[in-house]
Design a protein around this motif. Structure first.
Motif, PDB file in Angstrom:
ATOM      1  N   GLU A   1       5.706   8.214  -8.612  1.00 25.92           N
ATOM      2  CA  GLU A   1       5.849   8.339 -10.061  1.00 25.92           C
ATOM      3  C   GLU A   1       5.382   7.082 -10.803  1.00 25.92           C
ATOM      4  O   GLU A   1       5.036   7.151 -11.978  1.00 25.92           O
ATOM      5  CB  GLU A   1       7.312   8.629 -10.420  1.00 25.92           C
ATOM      6  N   VAL A   2       5.364   5.954 -10.134  1.00 26.03           N
ATOM      7  CA  VAL A   2       5.088   4.691 -10.840  1.00 26.03           C
ATOM      8  C   VAL A   2       3.946   3.873 -10.235  1.00 26.03           C
ATOM      9  O   VAL A   2       3.514   2.872 -10.796  1.00 26.03           O
ATOM     10  CB  VAL A   2       6.364   3.811 -10.878  1.00 26.03           C
ATOM     11  N   MET A   3       3.435   4.286  -9.108  1.00 27.95           N
ATOM     12  CA  MET A   3       2.392   3.499  -8.433  1.00 27.95           C
ATOM     13  C   MET A   3       1.078   3.544  -9.208  1.00 27.95           C
ATOM     14  O   MET A   3       0.865   4.393 -10.073  1.00 27.95           O
ATOM     15  CB  MET A   3       2.165   4.041  -7.013  1.00 27.95           C
ATOM     16  N   THR A   4       0.196   2.633  -8.852  1.00 24.98           N
ATOM     17  CA  THR A   4      -1.162   2.635  -9.400  1.00 24.98           C
ATOM     18  C   THR A   4      -2.047   3.417  -8.444  1.00 24.98           C
ATOM     19  O   THR A   4      -2.171   3.073  -7.277  1.00 24.98           O
ATOM     20  CB  THR A   4      -1.696   1.195  -9.535  1.00 24.98           C
ATOM     21  N   ARG A   5      -2.634   4.485  -8.956  1.00 28.51           N
ATOM     22  CA  ARG A   5      -3.476   5.322  -8.112  1.00 28.51           C
ATOM     23  C   ARG A   5      -4.897   4.754  -8.015  1.00 28.51           C
ATOM     24  O   ARG A   5      -5.301   3.939  -8.834  1.00 28.51           O
ATOM     25  CB  ARG A   5      -3.513   6.751  -8.646  1.00 28.51           C
ATOM     26  N   HIS A   6      -5.627   5.208  -7.019  1.00 26.24           N
ATOM     27  CA  HIS A   6      -7.011   4.775  -6.794  1.00 26.24           C
ATOM     28  C   HIS A   6      -7.108   3.243  -6.720  1.00 26.24           C
ATOM     29  O   HIS A   6      -7.817   2.609  -7.506  1.00 26.24           O
ATOM     30  CB  HIS A   6      -7.931   5.304  -7.893  1.00 26.24           C
ATOM     31  N   PRO A   7      -6.389   2.645  -5.790  1.00 28.77           N
ATOM     32  CA  PRO A   7      -6.414   1.181  -5.677  1.00 28.77           C
ATOM     33  C   PRO A   7      -7.787   0.666  -5.240  1.00 28.77           C
ATOM     34  O   PRO A   7      -8.553   1.379  -4.585  1.00 28.77           O
ATOM     35  CB  PRO A   7      -5.366   0.886  -4.614  1.00 28.77           C
ATOM     36  N   LYS A   8      -8.087  -0.570  -5.610  1.00 29.95           N
ATOM     37  CA  LYS A   8      -9.339  -1.191  -5.207  1.00 29.95           C
ATOM     38  C   LYS A   8      -9.223  -1.636  -3.746  1.00 29.95           C
ATOM     39  O   LYS A   8      -8.211  -2.211  -3.333  1.00 29.95           O
ATOM     40  CB  LYS A   8      -9.652  -2.384  -6.099  1.00 29.95           C
ATOM     41  N   THR A   9     -10.273  -1.368  -3.010  1.00 30.23           N
ATOM     42  CA  THR A   9     -10.267  -1.689  -1.585  1.00 30.23           C
ATOM     43  C   THR A   9     -11.524  -2.481  -1.213  1.00 30.23           C
ATOM     44  O   THR A   9     -12.477  -2.556  -1.984  1.00 30.23           O
ATOM     45  CB  THR A   9     -10.227  -0.405  -0.739  1.00 30.23           C
ATOM     46  N   ILE A  10     -11.491  -3.035  -0.016  1.00 32.63           N
ATOM     47  CA  ILE A  10     -12.661  -3.747   0.507  1.00 32.63           C
ATOM     48  C   ILE A  10     -12.668  -3.608   2.029  1.00 32.63           C
ATOM     49  O   ILE A  10     -11.600  -3.574   2.661  1.00 32.63           O
ATOM     50  CB  ILE A  10     -12.652  -5.234   0.086  1.00 32.63           C
ATOM     51  N   LEU A  11     -13.855  -3.489   2.597  1.00 30.81           N
ATOM     52  CA  LEU A  11     -13.965  -3.412   4.046  1.00 30.81           C
ATOM     53  C   LEU A  11     -13.765  -4.789   4.664  1.00 30.81           C
ATOM     54  O   LEU A  11     -14.184  -5.800   4.091  1.00 30.81           O
ATOM     55  CB  LEU A  11     -15.333  -2.850   4.448  1.00 30.81           C
TER      56      LEU A  11
ATOM     57  N   GLY B   1      -4.885  -4.215   6.230  1.00 35.20           N
ATOM     58  CA  GLY B   1      -4.262  -5.402   5.671  1.00 35.20           C
ATOM     59  C   GLY B   1      -4.454  -5.544   4.180  1.00 35.20           C
ATOM     60  O   GLY B   1      -4.915  -4.624   3.483  1.00 35.20           O
ATOM     61  N   PHE B   2      -4.094  -6.729   3.701  1.00 33.80           N
ATOM     62  CA  PHE B   2      -4.202  -7.084   2.289  1.00 33.80           C
ATOM     63  C   PHE B   2      -4.893  -8.431   2.167  1.00 33.80           C
ATOM     64  O   PHE B   2      -4.755  -9.296   3.035  1.00 33.80           O
ATOM     65  CB  PHE B   2      -2.806  -7.228   1.662  1.00 33.80           C
ATOM     66  N   ILE B   3      -5.631  -8.597   1.089  1.00 37.75           N
ATOM     67  CA  ILE B   3      -6.136  -9.921   0.735  1.00 37.75           C
ATOM     68  C   ILE B   3      -5.704 -10.204  -0.696  1.00 37.75           C
ATOM     69  O   ILE B   3      -5.788  -9.344  -1.573  1.00 37.75           O
ATOM     70  CB  ILE B   3      -7.666 -10.025   0.914  1.00 37.75           C
ATOM     71  N   HIS B   4      -5.210 -11.417  -0.912  1.00 34.01           N
ATOM     72  CA  HIS B   4      -4.638 -11.809  -2.204  1.00 34.01           C
ATOM     73  C   HIS B   4      -5.483 -12.929  -2.802  1.00 34.01           C
ATOM     74  O   HIS B   4      -6.108 -13.703  -2.071  1.00 34.01           O
ATOM     75  CB  HIS B   4      -3.194 -12.283  -1.984  1.00 34.01           C
TER      76      HIS B   4
ATOM     77  N   ALA C   1       0.858  -1.191   0.000  1.00 36.01           N
ATOM     78  CA  ALA C   1       0.000   0.000   0.000  1.00 36.01           C
ATOM     79  C   ALA C   1       0.890   1.236   0.000  1.00 36.01           C
ATOM     80  O   ALA C   1       2.002   1.225   0.543  1.00 36.01           O
ATOM     81  CB  ALA C   1      -0.903  -0.007   1.222  1.00 36.01           C
ATOM     82  N   VAL C   2       0.403   2.304  -0.583  1.00 33.37           N
ATOM     83  CA  VAL C   2       1.149   3.567  -0.635  1.00 33.37           C
ATOM     84  C   VAL C   2       0.308   4.644   0.057  1.00 33.37           C
ATOM     85  O   VAL C   2      -0.883   4.797  -0.239  1.00 33.37           O
ATOM     86  CB  VAL C   2       1.444   3.987  -2.083  1.00 33.37           C
ATOM     87  N   VAL C   3       0.936   5.359   0.983  1.00 28.58           N
ATOM     88  CA  VAL C   3       0.224   6.397   1.727  1.00 28.58           C
ATOM     89  C   VAL C   3       0.952   7.731   1.596  1.00 28.58           C
ATOM     90  O   VAL C   3       2.145   7.784   1.250  1.00 28.58           O
ATOM     91  CB  VAL C   3       0.095   6.021   3.221  1.00 28.58           C
ATOM     92  N   ASP C   4       0.231   8.822   1.902  1.00 30.99           N
ATOM     93  CA  ASP C   4       0.875  10.135   1.950  1.00 30.99           C
ATOM     94  C   ASP C   4       1.406  10.383   3.358  1.00 30.99           C
ATOM     95  O   ASP C   4       1.379   9.476   4.209  1.00 30.99           O
ATOM     96  CB  ASP C   4      -0.088  11.231   1.496  1.00 30.99           C
TER      97      ASP C   4
ATOM     98  N   ASN D   1      -5.125  -9.021  -8.547  1.00 30.04           N
ATOM     99  CA  ASN D   1      -4.781 -10.093  -7.606  1.00 30.04           C
ATOM    100  C   ASN D   1      -4.808  -9.646  -6.147  1.00 30.04           C
ATOM    101  O   ASN D   1      -4.663 -10.482  -5.252  1.00 30.04           O
ATOM    102  CB  ASN D   1      -3.387 -10.643  -7.915  1.00 30.04           C
ATOM    103  N   HIS D   2      -4.964  -8.343  -5.904  1.00 31.15           N
ATOM    104  CA  HIS D   2      -4.911  -7.843  -4.535  1.00 31.15           C
ATOM    105  C   HIS D   2      -6.063  -6.882  -4.262  1.00 31.15           C
ATOM    106  O   HIS D   2      -6.560  -6.210  -5.157  1.00 31.15           O
ATOM    107  CB  HIS D   2      -3.623  -7.040  -4.264  1.00 31.15           C
ATOM    108  N   LEU D   3      -6.430  -6.810  -2.998  1.00 28.66           N
ATOM    109  CA  LEU D   3      -7.316  -5.756  -2.508  1.00 28.66           C
ATOM    110  C   LEU D   3      -6.734  -5.237  -1.201  1.00 28.66           C
ATOM    111  O   LEU D   3      -6.281  -6.019  -0.358  1.00 28.66           O
ATOM    112  CB  LEU D   3      -8.727  -6.281  -2.264  1.00 28.66           C
ATOM    113  N   VAL D   4      -6.753  -3.924  -1.032  1.00 29.76           N
ATOM    114  CA  VAL D   4      -6.343  -3.339   0.239  1.00 29.76           C
ATOM    115  C   VAL D   4      -7.544  -3.408   1.177  1.00 29.76           C
ATOM    116  O   VAL D   4      -8.657  -3.027   0.807  1.00 29.76           O
ATOM    117  CB  VAL D   4      -5.893  -1.880   0.066  1.00 29.76           C
TER     118      VAL D   4
END
Length: 323
Positions: A269-279, A310-313, A235-238, A297-300
């Motif tokens: 510069e290279v990350m994927t913005r607006h990642p898919k998430t799930i509660l 966490g992450f689910i794969h 995950a990428v955060v500010d 393959n992933h959800l934050v």
């Protein structure tokens, strides 16, 4: 061995004959069918289903369907019943006797014995003039014109119709009880079907690490975070800790394909913005459907206030038998 002149035609004709028979018996659903449903709904005992031959096999299937949808049921083979198994029938029970002809020797012997127990007798029968139909308290009309086989001998259409009536009965009972998918899950805790109904994201994600990098971090340092947690992503955060993106091994491959330098390049510069998430409280099945929808393959995983937890794969779901 003699082959049918046209195998495809024979197969299609068989299915159409059986489908027509089911349409025909739908015309027999009336207040008498409704009375049977109400009888079982008010039942203090169990539903005991019996038959011989192919009817016994159909009976086993209907028993399984009723049990899995909240109606306690037992199978009793008609031949065994007259040699001791009749003892399983109690006065508060309902007995459903399945028979095409309604006149088989075992059934003729069994019917008066059932009635002596005080249990109500329901005949699921294709011959309304039969001994079984005449002695039953209630009748499920399974009349058919003929079997699907050209000799009109092999139980084909009749068994299909009997099974379909059993399904109709089971569905009416579960709807009348307000039987939910959560109730269904209670009776199916094992296997992929059960897990689809009860397993949640929060049951899975804690097994994984929680890789997080800042968007200002260098790519070469962030690759180590991806590798360390073996999820193929981080995950990428500010600077406030808010989720801004996801950095995956796919992003790394795209960098290599573009021959981009790793040295001073930041994750932003290279990350994927607006990642898919799930509660975390969502069902795992929903996570799988999201991954399929977006080909990822992933959800934050987020908590109720959208903190990263966490992450689910996709491999997690495969391991649980969801996929």
């Amino acid at each position: 061995m003699k082959l049918a002149k046209n195998i495809q035609t024979t197969a299609k004709n068989t299915l159409l004959k059986e489908a027509d028979a089911i349409r025909q018996i739908s015309e027999f659903i009336d207040e008498r069918f409704e009375a049977i449903v109400l009888l079982i709904l008010e039942l203090k005992g169990r539903v005991v289903i019996t038959g011989v031959g192919k009817s016994a096999i159909v009976a086993n299937k209907i028993v399984a369907t009723l049990n899995s949808t909240g109606t306690p049921s037992l199978f009793m083979h008609a031949a065994d019943a007259i040699h001791g198994d009749l003892g399983m029938v109690q006065p508060n029970d309902v007995v459903i006797c399945i028979s095409k002809s309604g006149n088989t020797p075992e059934i003729k012997v069994l019917v008066p014995l059932i009635k002596r127990t005080g249990a109500k007798l329901i005949a699921l029968v294709s011959n309304l003039d039969s001994d079984l139909a005449k002695q039953a308290d209630h009748v499920l009309n399974a009349t058919i014109d003929k079997e699907a086989d050209p000799n009109n001998l092999a139980p084909t259409t009749s068994t299909t119709v009997h099974m379909a009536l059993g399904d109709a009965l089971a569905v009416c009972l579960l709807e009348s009880r307000g039987f939910t998918s959560e109730d269904f899950a209670k009776y199916h805790p094992g296997g992929s079907l059960g897990k689809q109904l009860y397993l949640k994201v929060e049951d899975i994600y804690p097994k994984n690490g929680l890789p997080i990098v800042k968007q200002s971090d260098l790519v070469k340092e962030s690759i180590l975070e991806i590798s360390k947690n073996r999820l193929g992503a981080t995950a990428v955060v500010d600077d406030t800790g808010k989720l801004t993106g996801i950095f995956t091994d796919g992003d790394i491959r795209r960098m290599i394909e573009k021959d981009m330098s790793f040295e001073r390049r930041t994750v932003a510069e290279v990350m994927t913005r607006h990642p898919k998430t799930i509660l975390k409280g969502e069902f795992a099945l929903r996570a799988m459907n999201q991954m399929r929808e977006y080909s990822i393959n992933h959800l934050v995983v987020l908590d109720s206030v959208e903190n990263i937890v966490g992450f689910i794969h996709i491999q997690d779901l495969i391991n649980e038998g969801i996929v």
